[in-house]
Write a protein that holds these residues in place. Sequence first.
Motif, PDB file in Angstrom:
ATOM      1  N   PRO A   1       0.837  -1.207   0.000  1.00  0.00           N
ATOM      2  CA  PRO A   1       0.000   0.000   0.000  1.00  0.00           C
ATOM      3  C   PRO A   1       0.871   1.256   0.000  1.00  0.00           C
ATOM      4  O   PRO A   1       1.856   1.337   0.725  1.00  0.00           O
ATOM      5  N   MET A   2       0.511   2.225  -0.828  1.00  0.00           N
ATOM      6  CA  MET A   2       1.303   3.438  -0.933  1.00  0.00           C
ATOM      7  C   MET A   2       0.943   4.439   0.144  1.00  0.00           C
ATOM      8  O   MET A   2      -0.232   4.700   0.393  1.00  0.00           O
ATOM      9  N   THR A   3       1.953   4.964   0.808  1.00  0.00           N
ATOM     10  CA  THR A   3       1.767   5.990   1.823  1.00  0.00           C
ATOM     11  C   THR A   3       2.839   7.060   1.631  1.00  0.00           C
ATOM     12  O   THR A   3       3.856   6.832   0.978  1.00  0.00           O
ATOM     13  N   ARG A   4       2.606   8.211   2.241  1.00  0.00           N
ATOM     14  CA  ARG A   4       3.590   9.288   2.181  1.00  0.00           C
ATOM     15  C   ARG A   4       4.917   8.832   2.792  1.00  0.00           C
ATOM     16  O   ARG A   4       5.986   9.030   2.219  1.00  0.00           O
TER      17      ARG A   4
ATOM     18  N   VAL B   1       4.457  13.478  -9.977  1.00  0.00           N
ATOM     19  CA  VAL B   1       5.249  13.841 -11.153  1.00  0.00           C
ATOM     20  C   VAL B   1       4.337  14.434 -12.217  1.00  0.00           C
ATOM     21  O   VAL B   1       4.581  15.518 -12.747  1.00  0.00           O
ATOM     22  N   VAL B   2       3.278  13.717 -12.549  1.00  0.00           N
ATOM     23  CA  VAL B   2       2.223  14.274 -13.401  1.00  0.00           C
ATOM     24  C   VAL B   2       1.133  14.724 -12.439  1.00  0.00           C
ATOM     25  O   VAL B   2       0.519  13.888 -11.765  1.00  0.00           O
ATOM     26  N   PRO B   3       0.915  16.032 -12.306  1.00  0.00           N
ATOM     27  CA  PRO B   3      -0.060  16.534 -11.332  1.00  0.00           C
ATOM     28  C   PRO B   3      -1.429  15.886 -11.487  1.00  0.00           C
ATOM     29  O   PRO B   3      -1.860  15.573 -12.597  1.00  0.00           O
ATOM     30  N   ARG B   4      -2.106  15.691 -10.377  1.00  0.00           N
ATOM     31  CA  ARG B   4      -3.432  15.076 -10.407  1.00  0.00           C
ATOM     32  C   ARG B   4      -4.410  15.938 -11.211  1.00  0.00           C
ATOM     33  O   ARG B   4      -5.317  15.420 -11.844  1.00  0.00           O
ATOM     34  N   SER B   5      -4.185  17.255 -11.190  1.00  0.00           N
ATOM     35  CA  SER B   5      -5.058  18.149 -11.948  1.00  0.00           C
ATOM     36  C   SER B   5      -4.897  17.954 -13.457  1.00  0.00           C
ATOM     37  O   SER B   5      -5.713  18.413 -14.239  1.00  0.00           O
ATOM     38  N   ARG B   6      -3.822  17.223 -13.829  1.00  0.00           N
ATOM     39  CA  ARG B   6      -3.576  16.988 -15.247  1.00  0.00           C
ATOM     40  C   ARG B   6      -3.638  15.500 -15.586  1.00  0.00           C
ATOM     41  O   ARG B   6      -3.030  15.032 -16.537  1.00  0.00           O
TER      42      ARG B   6
ATOM     43  N   GLY C   1      -2.721  12.889 -13.533  1.00  0.00           N
ATOM     44  CA  GLY C   1      -1.775  12.006 -12.844  1.00  0.00           C
ATOM     45  C   GLY C   1      -2.454  11.180 -11.767  1.00  0.00           C
ATOM     46  O   GLY C   1      -3.452  11.597 -11.180  1.00  0.00           O
ATOM     47  N   THR C   2      -1.917  10.004 -11.504  1.00  0.00           N
ATOM     48  CA  THR C   2      -2.499   9.103 -10.503  1.00  0.00           C
ATOM     49  C   THR C   2      -1.767   9.236  -9.177  1.00  0.00           C
ATOM     50  O   THR C   2      -0.610   9.656  -9.114  1.00  0.00           O
ATOM     51  N   HIS C   3      -2.459   8.864  -8.114  1.00  0.00           N
ATOM     52  CA  HIS C   3      -1.848   8.828  -6.780  1.00  0.00           C
ATOM     53  C   HIS C   3      -1.323   7.406  -6.588  1.00  0.00           C
ATOM     54  O   HIS C   3      -1.968   6.556  -5.979  1.00  0.00           O
ATOM     55  N   SER C   4      -0.159   7.140  -7.170  1.00  0.00           N
ATOM     56  CA  SER C   4       0.392   5.782  -7.178  1.00  0.00           C
ATOM     57  C   SER C   4       1.901   5.819  -6.986  1.00  0.00           C
ATOM     58  O   SER C   4       2.538   6.873  -7.099  1.00  0.00           O
TER      59      SER C   4
END
Length: 198
Positions: free
Chosen positions: A101-104, A128-133, A135-138
């Motif tokens: 699981p991914m965490t900060r 790296v690729v902003p979520r607004s554009r 990008g995924t939270h991965s």
Amino acid sequence: MKHRQPDPIGTDPEPGEVPGAARHPSAVPTGSRVLLLNATFEPLAVVTAKRAIVLMLTGKAECVEESLGGAAFHSENLTIPAPSVMRLSRYVRVPYRHTVPMTRAGVLRRDGRRCAYCGKRADTIDHVVPRSRGGTHSWDNCVAACRTCNSKKADRLIEELGWTLQVTPRAPRAANGLLVLAVEPLPSWEPWLGQRAA
């Protein structure tokens, strides 16, 4: 309904505190973290100090490494050194996990707490690729970053800034047993964590 009587000397236990345990200058908070190893010394989980003491008192685990500074839990007739690392007495089979699981804290640990853009100490993560554009939270799109670079990059792509990544973000191998990626590991845990996820 029964009401808890106030402590006669005005030192009511903190929520979650071990009943009957007296306060002591070297006492350790019951919420402190302890690395729990399987019987085979593989990292298994991170538990609270309170849970660790219960496991020790019931004979289900033993202390492998004590906390620094001589911290301990005290009761009326018992003193238990606070553990930093402990091991289960019996082996527990853990189902294999294909992904971690991914965490900060996991991203910071994976990247060695170094900013993926400038190499300085990182204290946050960046997409790296902003979520607004889109990008995924991965794992593959998040890297450790210092606040300065994170602020400068904002919602832009690195190509637009002429930046390059110093690391290639990817998911760590679950086989490393790094379940502790969910929290920031203590220095005393390092010898038990094995090889850093690659």
